[in-house]
Every structure is written in structure tokens, then in C-alpha cells.
Design a protein around this motif. Structure first.
Motif, mmCIF file in Angstrom:
data_model
loop_
_atom_site.group_PDB
_atom_site.id
_atom_site.type_symbol
_atom_site.label_atom_id
_atom_site.label_comp_id
_atom_site.label_asym_id
_atom_site.label_seq_id
_atom_site.Cartn_x
_atom_site.Cartn_y
_atom_site.Cartn_z
ATOM 1 N N ASP A 17 0.698 -1.238 0.053
ATOM 2 C CA ASP A 17 -0.008 -0.117 0.010
ATOM 3 C C ASP A 17 0.673 1.271 0.064
ATOM 4 O OD1 ASP A 17 0.870 -0.466 2.608
ATOM 5 O OD2 ASP A 17 -0.927 0.326 3.562
ATOM 6 N N ALA A 18 2.197 1.148 0.546
ATOM 7 C CA ALA A 18 3.121 2.338 0.516
ATOM 8 C C ALA A 18 4.330 1.840 -0.009
ATOM 9 C CB ALA A 18 3.247 3.011 1.855
ATOM 10 N N PHE A 19 5.299 2.552 -0.482
ATOM 11 C CA PHE A 19 6.602 2.275 -0.776
ATOM 12 C C PHE A 19 7.264 1.298 0.015
ATOM 13 C CE2 PHE A 19 7.822 6.539 0.645
ATOM 14 C CZ PHE A 19 8.626 6.245 1.826
ATOM 15 N N PHE A 20 8.248 0.469 -0.469
ATOM 16 C CA PHE A 20 9.038 -0.220 0.257
ATOM 17 C C PHE A 20 10.236 0.565 0.683
ATOM 18 C CE2 PHE A 20 7.471 -3.691 -2.182
ATOM 19 C CZ PHE A 20 6.905 -4.723 -0.908
ATOM 20 N N PRO A 21 10.529 0.823 2.020
ATOM 21 C CA PRO A 21 11.559 1.774 2.547
ATOM 22 C C PRO A 21 12.963 1.178 2.178
ATOM 23 C CG PRO A 21 10.300 1.026 4.384
ATOM 24 C CD PRO A 21 9.576 0.274 3.158
ATOM 25 N N PHE A 22 12.999 -0.134 2.222
ATOM 26 C CA PHE A 22 14.293 -0.994 2.236
ATOM 27 C C PHE A 22 14.047 -2.134 1.084
ATOM 28 C CE2 PHE A 22 14.366 1.043 6.369
ATOM 29 C CZ PHE A 22 15.455 1.687 6.091
ATOM 30 N N ALA A 23 15.088 -2.638 0.693
ATOM 31 C CA ALA A 23 14.925 -3.844 -0.224
ATOM 32 C C ALA A 23 14.621 -5.006 0.518
ATOM 33 C CB ALA A 23 16.061 -4.090 -0.898
ATOM 34 N N GLY B 218 8.315 -16.661 -3.168
ATOM 35 C CA GLY B 218 7.714 -17.068 -4.612
ATOM 36 C C GLY B 218 7.341 -15.948 -5.789
ATOM 37 N N ALA B 219 7.029 -14.831 -5.132
ATOM 38 C CA ALA B 219 6.623 -13.737 -5.919
ATOM 39 C C ALA B 219 7.355 -13.439 -7.203
ATOM 40 C CB ALA B 219 6.476 -12.422 -5.152
ATOM 41 N N THR B 220 6.645 -12.984 -8.311
ATOM 42 C CA THR B 220 7.474 -12.603 -9.658
ATOM 43 C C THR B 220 7.272 -11.425 -9.746
ATOM 44 O OG1 THR B 220 5.485 -13.521 -10.826
ATOM 45 C CG2 THR B 220 7.050 -15.216 -10.239
ATOM 46 N N ALA B 221 6.272 -10.631 -9.284
ATOM 47 C CA ALA B 221 6.082 -9.315 -9.625
ATOM 48 C C ALA B 221 5.516 -8.471 -8.503
ATOM 49 C CB ALA B 221 5.150 -9.189 -10.853
ATOM 50 N N LEU B 222 5.810 -7.086 -8.692
ATOM 51 C CA LEU B 222 5.512 -6.129 -7.619
ATOM 52 C C LEU B 222 4.813 -4.851 -7.903
ATOM 53 C CD1 LEU B 222 8.545 -7.485 -6.444
ATOM 54 C CD2 LEU B 222 7.612 -6.776 -4.324
ATOM 55 N N ILE B 223 3.796 -4.372 -7.202
ATOM 56 C CA ILE B 223 3.178 -3.303 -7.387
ATOM 57 C C ILE B 223 3.231 -2.305 -6.140
ATOM 58 C CG2 ILE B 223 0.934 -4.177 -7.043
ATOM 59 C CD1 ILE B 223 -0.168 -2.008 -9.030
ATOM 60 N N GLN B 224 3.937 -1.200 -6.382
ATOM 61 C CA GLN B 224 3.853 -0.412 -5.260
ATOM 62 C C GLN B 224 3.944 1.089 -5.635
ATOM 63 O OE1 GLN B 224 7.582 1.075 -3.650
ATOM 64 N NE2 GLN B 224 8.897 -0.599 -4.617
ATOM 65 N N PRO B 225 3.598 2.160 -4.898
ATOM 66 C CA PRO B 225 3.607 3.572 -5.128
ATOM 67 C C PRO B 225 4.923 4.126 -5.781
ATOM 68 C CG PRO B 225 2.553 2.933 -2.952
ATOM 69 C CD PRO B 225 3.458 1.892 -3.490
ATOM 70 N N GLY B 226 6.081 3.535 -5.122
ATOM 71 C CA GLY B 226 7.534 4.283 -5.205
ATOM 72 C C GLY B 226 7.522 5.428 -4.462
ATOM 73 N N GLY B 227 8.635 6.273 -4.533
ATOM 74 C CA GLY B 227 8.804 7.489 -3.753
ATOM 75 C C GLY B 227 9.593 7.457 -2.729
ATOM 76 N N SER B 228 10.250 6.108 -2.297
ATOM 77 C CA SER B 228 11.436 5.969 -1.341
ATOM 78 C C SER B 228 12.528 6.741 -1.706
ATOM 79 C CB SER B 228 11.440 4.548 -0.947
ATOM 80 O OG SER B 228 12.532 4.432 -0.124
ATOM 81 N N MET B 229 13.567 7.215 -0.834
ATOM 82 C CA MET B 229 14.650 7.699 -1.085
ATOM 83 C C MET B 229 15.531 6.522 -1.526
ATOM 84 S SD MET B 229 15.705 10.532 2.000
ATOM 85 C CE MET B 229 15.704 9.133 3.432
ATOM 86 N N ARG B 230 15.072 5.243 -1.103
ATOM 87 C CA ARG B 230 16.075 4.215 -1.611
ATOM 88 C C ARG B 230 15.207 3.597 -2.733
ATOM 89 N NH1 ARG B 230 16.470 4.564 3.979
ATOM 90 N NH2 ARG B 230 18.968 4.644 4.724
ATOM 91 N N ASP B 231 14.499 3.881 -3.567
ATOM 92 C CA ASP B 231 14.011 3.209 -4.770
ATOM 93 C C ASP B 231 15.068 2.649 -5.672
ATOM 94 O OD1 ASP B 231 11.036 3.847 -4.301
ATOM 95 O OD2 ASP B 231 11.087 5.545 -5.448
ATOM 96 N N ASP B 232 16.186 3.413 -5.967
ATOM 97 C CA ASP B 232 17.264 2.728 -6.602
ATOM 98 C C ASP B 232 17.666 1.443 -6.151
ATOM 99 O OD1 ASP B 232 16.819 4.729 -8.188
ATOM 100 O OD2 ASP B 232 18.827 5.920 -7.565
ATOM 101 N N GLU B 233 17.861 1.399 -4.899
ATOM 102 C CA GLU B 233 18.277 0.030 -4.353
ATOM 103 C C GLU B 233 17.195 -1.051 -4.301
ATOM 104 O OE1 GLU B 233 19.228 0.557 -0.149
ATOM 105 O OE2 GLU B 233 20.333 2.201 -0.404
ATOM 106 N N VAL B 234 16.019 -0.714 -4.287
ATOM 107 C CA VAL B 234 14.697 -1.780 -4.270
ATOM 108 C C VAL B 234 14.898 -2.129 -5.716
ATOM 109 C CG1 VAL B 234 12.309 -1.837 -3.908
ATOM 110 C CG2 VAL B 234 13.518 -0.620 -2.189
ATOM 111 N N ILE B 235 14.926 -1.063 -6.516
ATOM 112 C CA ILE B 235 14.630 -1.512 -8.072
ATOM 113 C C ILE B 235 15.687 -2.401 -8.510
ATOM 114 C CG2 ILE B 235 14.856 -0.650 -10.381
ATOM 115 C CD1 ILE B 235 13.376 2.043 -9.510
ATOM 116 N N ALA B 236 17.164 -2.143 -7.817
ATOM 117 C CA ALA B 236 18.032 -3.150 -8.096
ATOM 118 C C ALA B 236 17.904 -4.396 -7.691
ATOM 119 C CB ALA B 236 19.398 -2.371 -7.604
ATOM 120 N N ALA B 237 17.444 -4.478 -6.604
ATOM 121 C CA ALA B 237 17.182 -6.073 -5.788
ATOM 122 C C ALA B 237 16.151 -6.501 -6.888
ATOM 123 C CB ALA B 237 16.637 -5.602 -4.422
ATOM 124 N N ALA B 238 15.031 -5.942 -7.172
ATOM 125 C CA ALA B 238 14.126 -6.712 -8.056
ATOM 126 C C ALA B 238 14.750 -6.986 -9.052
ATOM 127 C CB ALA B 238 12.995 -5.617 -8.433
#
Length: 528
Positions: free
Chosen positions: A475-481, A491-511
Motif C-alpha cells: 500500500d506504500a513504498f518499500f523503504p528498504f529492499a 515465490g513472488a514474481t512481480a510487485l506493485i507499489q507507489p514508489g517514492g522512497s529515497m531508496r527506490d534505486d536500491e529496491v529496483i536493483a534488488a528486483a
């Protein structure tokens, strides 16, 4: 101030004529002089009663399309005069003012006019002025004057007149005065709320009003008194639903049923059957299906343990096959737009199950408000009706989501709006398979949802939890990965989230490292 006060003269002016003739006849039987206006006077005369027009008393005709008829000192002096105060009595005699001992008024149908979508000018003409003024005058002088604003109170007045030789008791007059002030307050609330929507912006003053629907046995806990009030909007939902069977709804039943119905109403009936199962205001299973029984079964399979004693909401009428399936476990309430005869017959054997039908789904109205009381005030906000489409999604990972993943992510996002924060929802093929709600840490919600899926897999004898190959909504952004990593491990293969965290780049990299697809919505759905 006397306990018993005689009723010698009554003024009746009502838009709702229910019970009017019977009341007029009872008053006439006690020798009460009847004053009236317009259609009320005609209805009484048609019943053979003697009625004096208010215009005859005031010496002024109704004018300005009926806007001015009771706004006159002869009327309000007759209502406000203190019968035990010599100077008041002298003023009445000097100016030829007769006392008015009973006022029966129900107001122009403003709320109904708004509810039917009337044009602005028509709504304005249904704002009553003279009625509230008379009600307030009579209520202020309840030491001597009886005021009635609800048809439900006619019987009490008739009974007292009969029991006390044409007089009413102070206790009744005091109770009716409180009811009267509450009615005018609720009426003004309806008007001011409508006006606020027309004007826009943030009003300096807000009021809220309601009408008692039922006194509840207790609130959330047995030591808390509680009651249920309706707002007069007539909106489809638990407030207007028809209860077909079962004992009276409790505070928690009403709260949870509303949560279930609001959620399932997100799914348009023309797009197919949908079912939501709620426990303690959170969904423990939500699903779509080719049939209603399939939607229910898939929702139930998300968390069979929590579904016991839950609330079930359907977006289409309940049928016999689905009713039979639901009857397999104890359920508190089922709410649906309707129910067929087979379903009614099956549920008729379950005396503790309440069945509610609504003749429609909840409106996701942009003008609706969410209100919460805090110490010393209220928090008021627009109701969360935010929705997104595929065009709103921003893919932020190297891997693009598949069509099925996109459909499931939009489904999961819809459910997330109705889950207490921090909310994590695993979805597979149009059904929730794990729900984590209300945790202080988002990663904990992720773990809890995955653990519930694992437990269900073991209980159902599945080789692997249904989170394998699922999508996840937050329901809100992942603040960390860490939350994303936990979802991937489940076992999840895809995620939907608002984005907007200061660590979005880290979360995207982990994905990307995990080979996941992820989309940002740019919208958050906190629910506290």
C-alpha cells in the motif's frame, strides 16, 4: 414550571402526512383547536376536521410561493410566551396573541431532494425556513409547549393526552424538545454539507448529523454503550440493507460488514463474480471467479482459519450453490445485492447467520467524506476512491510484467486499499493467497502474509504455497529492499507499489537481481 400542561391549541404543518389524520382526530376529540397551512390543512379538512388557516390568525396570506406563512409574531409569540409570567401574559392580551400549546412539524424533504439528484434551484427551494423556526421556538418553551417532529412520536402524544385529560407531561415535552433540536441540527447539517460540496474548498465549520437506526447491545466491548445512526443519504450498504434473518447486528458486525461491502463494491458485477471475506475489518480472502461459488471458494482458500466467524460480501446476488458452500462453516453475516429463493431457503436453516441484501453496490462518490473523532475534534478527509489503470503504471525494472501479472497486480492494488497499513497482499490468478495487515514494519507484513500462505498450503495438502508465482502489492513504498527480498523468497514474481522512497534505486536493483518485474503507481493507499 408545571408537570402537566394543557393542549388547547395546536399548529400542524407537515410535508409527510403519515398519521396526520389520526393525530388530528385525537386532538379534536380533546377539544383542541387546530391551526394549519397549505396541504396539511386540506388533508385535515378532507377528513372532516375543523381547521383554521394560519393566515386567518396572522392576518397575512401565504406569500412568495409559500416562503412566508408562519414567520409572524402572532405565531412565535404564541409559542414563546411563558404562561406563568405576568408580563408575557399581558403582552399576549395586548397584541391579541393566542397561545399555541402543540406544534407538529416535519420539514421540507431536503435530504430526499438532494438524493434524487435535483437541480440546484430545486434543492434551494426545499430548504425549510419557517418549520425550523417554529420547532426551535416551541422546543425552547418546552415547559409549556409540546413539539413533535417525527411521525413516530404521534402515538406517545395521543397516549398522554388520553391519560392526562388533554395534557402532556414535562418528561415527554423535554424528550421531544431534545429530539426537535437534534432534527433541526441534522437538517442544517444536510444543508451545509450540500452547500460545501457546491462551493468547494474547506469549510470553516463542519457538522455531522444522523438518525438513530438501532440501539446496539454494546460497542466493540461489552462495557461500551453503542448505537447505530444513519446519515439519510440512502446509499446502498449496511445502513440501508434489508436483514432477512438472524439476530440483531452488533457494533462489530456493522463495522466489518461495511468494510466487506465497500471492498467487494470495487468489482463491477458486469466484470464477473467477486467475493470478499472480512475478519476484524481486514480481508482474509478476496477473489473473482467464473461463478459466484468459485469466487467464494477461492477467497475462502486464502485463509480458511480466519474465515471462520467472518463476514462475506458478494458483488452479485447470492445463489443456492454459493449459499450451500458458505453454510459449510460458521459465518456471522452475508451481504449481497440480492438473493434467490434457493439461497434464502438454505440460509433459513442457519438461525445465527444474518443475511442482508442491498439492491445495489456501494457508491464510490467523490463527495463522500471519511470522518474520525480525536480528542477535542474530528479528522475529516475525502473518502479514498483513488483508482489506477494500466496506463497509470510505470515499469521500473528491466523485466516487463506479463499480461497475467499486470491483471493480478491491479487486483492486488484494489484489495490493498482496504487493508490496514502496513498492508501486503499476495495475489495469484485473481485471488488473494496471502494477506499481511496492520504491522508496524512492512517487512513483518510481508513475512506474515507469506507464512499464512505456507500454513494454508500445509492444511490443504498442497505441494507448495500459492505464493509461488504470485504478485505482491504494497500500500506504500518499500523503504528498504528487505520487504521485496522476503516477497521474492516466498515465490513472488512481480510487485506493485507507489514508489517514492529515497531508496527506490536500491529496491529496483534488488528486483532486477531477483529477476522480478515491478511497477510504480505514484499513488499511496494508507488505511489506519
Amino acid at each position: 414550571m408545571p408537570d402537566l400542561s394543557p393542549v388547547k391549541r395546536a399548529l400542524l404543518s407537515v410535508s409527510d402526512k403519515t398519521g396526520l389524520v389520526e393525530l388530528g382526530q385525537a386532538l379534536a376529540a380533546h377539544g383542541v383547536e387546530l391551526l394549519s397551512t397549505g396541504g396539511t390543512a386540506r388533508a385535515l379538512r378532507d377528513a372532516g376536521l375543523d381547521v383554521k388557516d394560519v393566515a386567518e390568525v396572522t392576518g397575512f396570506p401565504e406569500m412568495m410561493d409559500g416562503r412566508v406563512k408562519t414567520l409572524h409574531p402572532v405565531v412565535h409569540g404564541g409559542l414563546l410566551a411563558l404562561r406563568d409570567k405576568d408580563d408575557h401574559v399581558a403582552a399576549m392580551q395586548e397584541h391579541g396573541i393566542g397561545g399555541i400549546d402543540l406544534v407538529v412539524v416535519n420539514l421540507y424533504p431536503f435530504e430526499a431532494t438532494v438524493a434524487k439528484g435535483a437541480a440546484y434551484d430545486e434543492v434551494i427551494e426545499n430548504i425549510d425556513i419557517g418549520g425550523p423556526a417554529m420547532i426551535r421556538s416551541a422546543a425552547k418553551n418546552h415547559g409549556f409547549v409540546t413539539v413533535v417532529v417525527d411521525t413516530e412520536d404521534y402515538a406517545a402524544v395521543i397516549d398522554e393526552l388520553e391519560a392526562n385529560s388533554g395534557q402532556t407531561t414535562y418528561a415527554l415535552r423535554q424528550r421531544l424538545a431534545q429530539t426537535a433540536y437534534a432534527r433541526t441540527a441534522a437538517y442544517d447539517t444536510a444543508v451545509s454539507t450540500w452547500m460545501a460540496a457546491q462551493v468547494g474548498g474547506t469549510p470553516r465549520r463542519r457538522t455531522f448529523g444522523g438518525t438513530l437506526s438501532q440501539t446496539l447491545r454494546y460497542g466493540e466491548n461489552p462495557h461500551q454503550a453503542a448505537a447505530f445512526y444513519t446519515d439519510g443519504s440512502g446509499a446502498a450498504g449496511v445502513a440501508t440493507a434489508r436483514q432477512h434473518q438472524g439476530k440483531e447486528l452488533s457494533y462489530n458486525n456493522i463495522n466489518d460488514t461495511d468494510a466487506a461491502f465497500e471492498l467487494v463494491s470495487e468489482f463491477a458485477p458486469e466484470n464477473g463474480p467477486a467475493c470478499a471475506i472480512i475478519k476484524h475489518a481486514n480481508p482474509c480472502g478476496v477473489a473473482t471467479g467464473a461463478t459466484m461459488v468459485e469466487a467464494y471458494t477461492r477467497a475462502f482458500d486464502c485463509d480458511r482459519t480466519s474465515a471462520f466467524g467472518g463476514i462475506i460480501a458478494l458483488n452479485q446476488p447470492l445463489d443456492g450453490e454459493t449459499a450451500e458452500a458458505i453454510s459449510g462453516i460458521f459465518t456471522e453475516v452475508v451481504i449481497a445485492p440480492g438473493a434467490d429463493e434457493d439461497a434464502m431457503s438454505i440460509f433459513g436453516k442457519k438461525k445465527n447467520l444474518r443475511l442482508l441484501t442491498t439492491d445495489g453496490l456501494a457508491r464510490h462518490d467523490a463527495a463522500a467524506l471519511a470522518v474520525r473523532q480525536v480528542s477535542g475534534g474530528w479528522l475529516v478527509q475525502d473518502k479514498d476512491i483513488g483508482r489506477i489503470t494500466r496506463d497509470d503504471l510505470k515499469v521500473v525494472t528491466r523485466r516487463q510484467p506479463s499480461e497475467q501479472e499486470l491483471a493480478d497486480m491491479l487486483f492486488a492494488w484494489t484489495v490493498a486499499k482496504h487493508v490496514k497499513s502496513n498492508a501486503i497482499i499476495y495475489v495469484k490468478d485473481g485471488a488473494t493467497v496471502g494477506v499481511g495487515a496492520g504491522q508496524m514494519s512492512r517487512v513483518d507484513s510481508t513475512r506474515i502474509a507469506a507464512r499464512k500462505a505456507q500454513d494454508m498450503a500445509e492444511a490443504m495438502g498442497l505441494p507448495a504455497p500459492l505464493t509461488q508465482g504470485s504478485v505482491v502489492a504494497s500500500d506504500a513504498f518499500f523503504p528498504f529492499a528487505d520487504g521485496l527480498v522476503t516477497a521474492a523468497a516466498a515465490g513472488a514474481t512481480a510487485l506493485i507499489q507507489p514508489g517514492g522512497s529515497m531508496r527506490d534505486d536500491e529496491v529496483i536493483a534488488a528486483a532486477d537481481e531477483a529477476g522480478l518485474a515491478m511497477v510504480f503507481t505514484g499513488m499511496r493507499h494508507f488505511r489506519h
